[in-house]
Design a protein around this motif. Structure first.
Motif, PDB file in Angstrom:
ATOM      1  N   VAL A 137      -1.233   4.532  17.214  1.00 31.41           N
ATOM      2  CA  VAL A 137      -0.970   3.396  18.090  1.00 31.41           C
ATOM      3  C   VAL A 137      -1.130   2.121  17.276  1.00 31.41           C
ATOM      4  CG1 VAL A 137      -1.697   2.147  20.158  1.00 31.41           C
ATOM      5  CG2 VAL A 137      -1.759   4.653  20.117  1.00 31.41           C
ATOM      6  N   LYS A 138      -0.078   1.305  17.240  1.00 34.52           N
ATOM      7  CA  LYS A 138      -0.101   0.059  16.466  1.00 34.52           C
ATOM      8  C   LYS A 138      -0.426  -1.154  17.327  1.00 34.52           C
ATOM      9  CE  LYS A 138       0.397   0.358  12.727  1.00 34.52           C
ATOM     10  NZ  LYS A 138      -0.649   0.711  11.769  1.00 34.52           N
ATOM     11  N   ARG A 139       0.105  -1.181  18.560  1.00 36.56           N
ATOM     12  CA  ARG A 139      -0.157  -2.297  19.470  1.00 36.56           C
ATOM     13  C   ARG A 139       0.141  -1.853  20.890  1.00 36.56           C
ATOM     14  NH1 ARG A 139       4.941  -5.519  20.298  1.00 36.56           N
ATOM     15  NH2 ARG A 139       6.527  -4.477  19.045  1.00 36.56           N
ATOM     16  N   ILE A 140      -0.322  -2.662  21.837  1.00 37.99           N
ATOM     17  CA  ILE A 140      -0.092  -2.377  23.251  1.00 37.99           C
ATOM     18  C   ILE A 140       0.497  -3.619  23.890  1.00 37.99           C
ATOM     19  CG2 ILE A 140      -1.182  -1.816  25.453  1.00 37.99           C
ATOM     20  CD1 ILE A 140      -3.314  -0.292  23.857  1.00 37.99           C
ATOM     21  N   THR A 141       1.589  -3.441  24.627  1.00 42.96           N
ATOM     22  CA  THR A 141       2.224  -4.533  25.366  1.00 42.96           C
ATOM     23  C   THR A 141       2.318  -4.081  26.813  1.00 42.96           C
ATOM     24  OG1 THR A 141       3.555  -5.053  23.428  1.00 42.96           O
ATOM     25  CG2 THR A 141       4.227  -6.053  25.497  1.00 42.96           C
ATOM     26  N   GLY A 142       1.506  -4.671  27.672  1.00 45.30           N
ATOM     27  CA  GLY A 142       1.488  -4.259  29.072  1.00 45.30           C
ATOM     28  C   GLY A 142       1.023  -2.828  29.194  1.00 45.30           C
ATOM     29  N   VAL A 143       1.889  -1.948  29.711  1.00 42.43           N
ATOM     30  CA  VAL A 143       1.545  -0.531  29.853  1.00 42.43           C
ATOM     31  C   VAL A 143       2.304   0.324  28.845  1.00 42.43           C
ATOM     32  CG1 VAL A 143       0.944  -0.726  32.287  1.00 42.43           C
ATOM     33  CG2 VAL A 143       3.296  -0.221  31.648  1.00 42.43           C
ATOM     34  N   LYS A 144       2.743  -0.294  27.760  1.00 42.98           N
ATOM     35  CA  LYS A 144       3.540   0.392  26.755  1.00 42.98           C
ATOM     36  C   LYS A 144       2.807   0.361  25.415  1.00 42.98           C
ATOM     37  CE  LYS A 144       7.708  -0.499  27.362  1.00 42.98           C
ATOM     38  NZ  LYS A 144       8.893  -1.314  27.530  1.00 42.98           N
ATOM     39  N   VAL A 145       2.722   1.521  24.757  1.00 43.13           N
ATOM     40  CA  VAL A 145       2.138   1.565  23.415  1.00 43.13           C
ATOM     41  C   VAL A 145       3.261   1.579  22.396  1.00 43.13           C
ATOM     42  CG1 VAL A 145      -0.037   2.683  24.060  1.00 43.13           C
ATOM     43  CG2 VAL A 145       1.911   4.100  23.464  1.00 43.13           C
ATOM     44  N   TRP A 146       3.047   0.862  21.323  1.00 44.70           N
ATOM     45  CA  TRP A 146       3.992   0.825  20.214  1.00 44.70           C
ATOM     46  C   TRP A 146       3.370   1.638  19.093  1.00 44.70           C
ATOM     47  CZ3 TRP A 146       8.749  -1.517  20.526  1.00 44.70           C
ATOM     48  CH2 TRP A 146       8.974  -2.232  21.703  1.00 44.70           C
ATOM     49  N   VAL A 147       4.109   2.627  18.611  1.00 49.74           N
ATOM     50  CA  VAL A 147       3.533   3.627  17.708  1.00 49.74           C
ATOM     51  C   VAL A 147       4.371   3.798  16.453  1.00 49.74           C
ATOM     52  CG1 VAL A 147       2.563   4.853  19.688  1.00 49.74           C
ATOM     53  CG2 VAL A 147       4.782   5.569  18.778  1.00 49.74           C
ATOM     54  N   GLU A 148       3.763   4.490  15.480  1.00 48.24           N
ATOM     55  CA  GLU A 148       4.500   4.934  14.298  1.00 48.24           C
ATOM     56  C   GLU A 148       3.985   6.320  13.942  1.00 48.24           C
ATOM     57  OE1 GLU A 148       3.819   1.986  11.269  1.00 48.24           O
ATOM     58  OE2 GLU A 148       1.876   2.813  10.739  1.00 48.24           O
ATOM     59  N   PRO A 149       4.821   7.123  13.299  1.00 48.92           N
ATOM     60  CA  PRO A 149       4.382   8.474  12.944  1.00 48.92           C
ATOM     61  C   PRO A 149       3.144   8.436  12.037  1.00 48.92           C
ATOM     62  CG  PRO A 149       6.741   8.232  12.595  1.00 48.92           C
ATOM     63  CD  PRO A 149       6.195   6.869  12.874  1.00 48.92           C
ATOM     64  N   VAL A 150       2.300   9.463  12.179  1.00 47.13           N
ATOM     65  CA  VAL A 150       1.084   9.565  11.374  1.00 47.13           C
ATOM     66  C   VAL A 150       1.453   9.986   9.962  1.00 47.13           C
ATOM     67  CG1 VAL A 150      -1.042  10.926  11.067  1.00 47.13           C
ATOM     68  CG2 VAL A 150      -0.378  10.137  13.333  1.00 47.13           C
ATOM     69  N   ARG A 151       0.749   9.391   9.020  1.00 42.02           N
ATOM     70  CA  ARG A 151       0.924   9.818   7.637  1.00 42.02           C
ATOM     71  C   ARG A 151       0.238  11.176   7.480  1.00 42.02           C
ATOM     72  NH1 ARG A 151      -0.113   4.461   7.555  1.00 42.02           N
ATOM     73  NH2 ARG A 151      -2.324   4.733   7.190  1.00 42.02           N
ATOM     74  N   GLU A 152       0.581  11.927   6.483  1.00 39.23           N
ATOM     75  CA  GLU A 152       0.142  13.313   6.268  1.00 39.23           C
ATOM     76  C   GLU A 152      -1.370  13.522   6.429  1.00 39.23           C
ATOM     77  OE1 GLU A 152       1.932  16.156   5.029  1.00 39.23           O
ATOM     78  OE2 GLU A 152       3.785  15.118   5.524  1.00 39.23           O
ATOM     79  N   ARG A 153      -2.223  12.665   5.902  1.00 39.46           N
ATOM     80  CA  ARG A 153      -3.661  12.936   5.839  1.00 39.46           C
ATOM     81  C   ARG A 153      -4.444  12.482   7.066  1.00 39.46           C
ATOM     82  NH1 ARG A 153      -5.050  12.333  -0.510  1.00 39.46           N
ATOM     83  NH2 ARG A 153      -3.205  13.415  -1.167  1.00 39.46           N
ATOM     84  N   GLU A 154      -3.814  11.797   7.985  1.00 35.03           N
ATOM     85  CA  GLU A 154      -4.521  11.372   9.184  1.00 35.03           C
ATOM     86  C   GLU A 154      -4.710  12.562  10.116  1.00 35.03           C
ATOM     87  OE1 GLU A 154      -3.097   7.885  11.178  1.00 35.03           O
ATOM     88  OE2 GLU A 154      -2.373   7.036   9.301  1.00 35.03           O
ATOM     89  N   GLU A 155      -5.777  12.523  10.883  1.00 30.97           N
ATOM     90  CA  GLU A 155      -6.088  13.611  11.794  1.00 30.97           C
ATOM     91  C   GLU A 155      -5.886  13.148  13.226  1.00 30.97           C
ATOM     92  OE1 GLU A 155     -10.098  15.913  12.456  1.00 30.97           O
ATOM     93  OE2 GLU A 155      -9.632  15.666  10.328  1.00 30.97           O
ATOM     94  N   VAL A 156      -5.248  13.956  14.067  1.00 29.00           N
ATOM     95  CA  VAL A 156      -5.017  13.583  15.457  1.00 29.00           C
ATOM     96  C   VAL A 156      -6.355  13.428  16.165  1.00 29.00           C
ATOM     97  CG1 VAL A 156      -4.015  14.310  17.646  1.00 29.00           C
ATOM     98  CG2 VAL A 156      -2.786  14.708  15.511  1.00 29.00           C
ATOM     99  N   GLY A 157      -6.500  12.311  16.919  1.00 30.80           N
ATOM    100  CA  GLY A 157      -7.731  12.053  17.677  1.00 30.80           C
ATOM    101  C   GLY A 157      -8.690  11.148  16.940  1.00 30.80           C
ATOM    102  N   ALA A 158      -8.469  10.915  15.641  1.00 33.10           N
ATOM    103  CA  ALA A 158      -9.372  10.044  14.874  1.00 33.10           C
ATOM    104  C   ALA A 158      -8.969   8.591  15.059  1.00 33.10           C
ATOM    105  CB  ALA A 158      -9.297  10.408  13.380  1.00 33.10           C
ATOM    106  N   PRO A 159      -9.930   7.707  15.063  1.00 32.04           N
ATOM    107  CA  PRO A 159      -9.592   6.285  15.218  1.00 32.04           C
ATOM    108  C   PRO A 159      -8.969   5.698  13.967  1.00 32.04           C
ATOM    109  CG  PRO A 159     -11.987   6.605  15.168  1.00 32.04           C
ATOM    110  CD  PRO A 159     -11.344   7.944  15.099  1.00 32.04           C
TER     111      PRO A 159
END
Length: 159
Positions: A137-159
């Motif tokens: 998650v890169k930013r939030i506008t209202g009720v919409k999240v703006w995202v980008e794909p995770v890079r290889e070494r990031e773990e889902v659920g980590a901040p």
């Protein structure tokens, strides 16, 4: 009422009408657009009621309106400015999640499940992101999240 209006000089009546028009315009817009002219028209109205020449009335109108605009406008803009208020949604920025509906900005589709809540999602860089992909998650506008794909070494659920 008709007797009072007939006692006013044409210029006094003109400044009174101008003052009312500027006041109504300000009341309708509520954007500090014509309030400066209300002050100028009021001073010109007084000058007209006291029998001042037209050139003085116009000069006073322009001077007072200009001074109000130059002095009060910056203060009013600063006083009416509101700083963004942080919400608890900001805690999601930087987190990772999984795409639950393909994110495609062109088709205006996309959703992610973040901390048990489904959010409408859009791609930060206009790329299509498939279902099941990990995102950040890169930013939030209202009720919409703006995202980008995770890079290889990031773990889902980590901040």
């Amino acid at each position: 009422m008709g007797n009072i209006l007939s006692m006013l000089s044409p210029m006094t009546l003109a400044w009174l009408v101008a003052l009312l028009i500027f006041a109504v315009a300000e009341g309708v817009t509520v954007a500090l657009v014509s309030v400066w002219f209300c002050g100028g028209a009021f001073v010109a109205l007084i000058a007209a009621a006291l029998g001042g020449p037209i050139w003085l009335q116009v000069l006073l109108f322009l001077a007072v309106s200009g001074i109000l605009l130059a002095v009060v406008a910056p203060w009013a803009r600063k006083a009416s400015r509101t700083d963004p208020v942080a919400t608890n949604a900001d805690r999601h920025i930087g987190k990772t999640a999984l795409v639950t509906e393909e994110i495609d900005n062109l088709r205006e589709t996309g959703a992610v499940k973040l901390d048990g809540v489904v959010w409408t999602a859009r791609s930060e860089h206009d790329e299509v992101i498939p279902v099941g992909a990990a995102i950040t998650v890169k930013r939030i506008t209202g009720v919409k999240v703006w995202v980008e794909p995770v890079r290889e070494r990031e773990e889902v659920g980590a901040p």
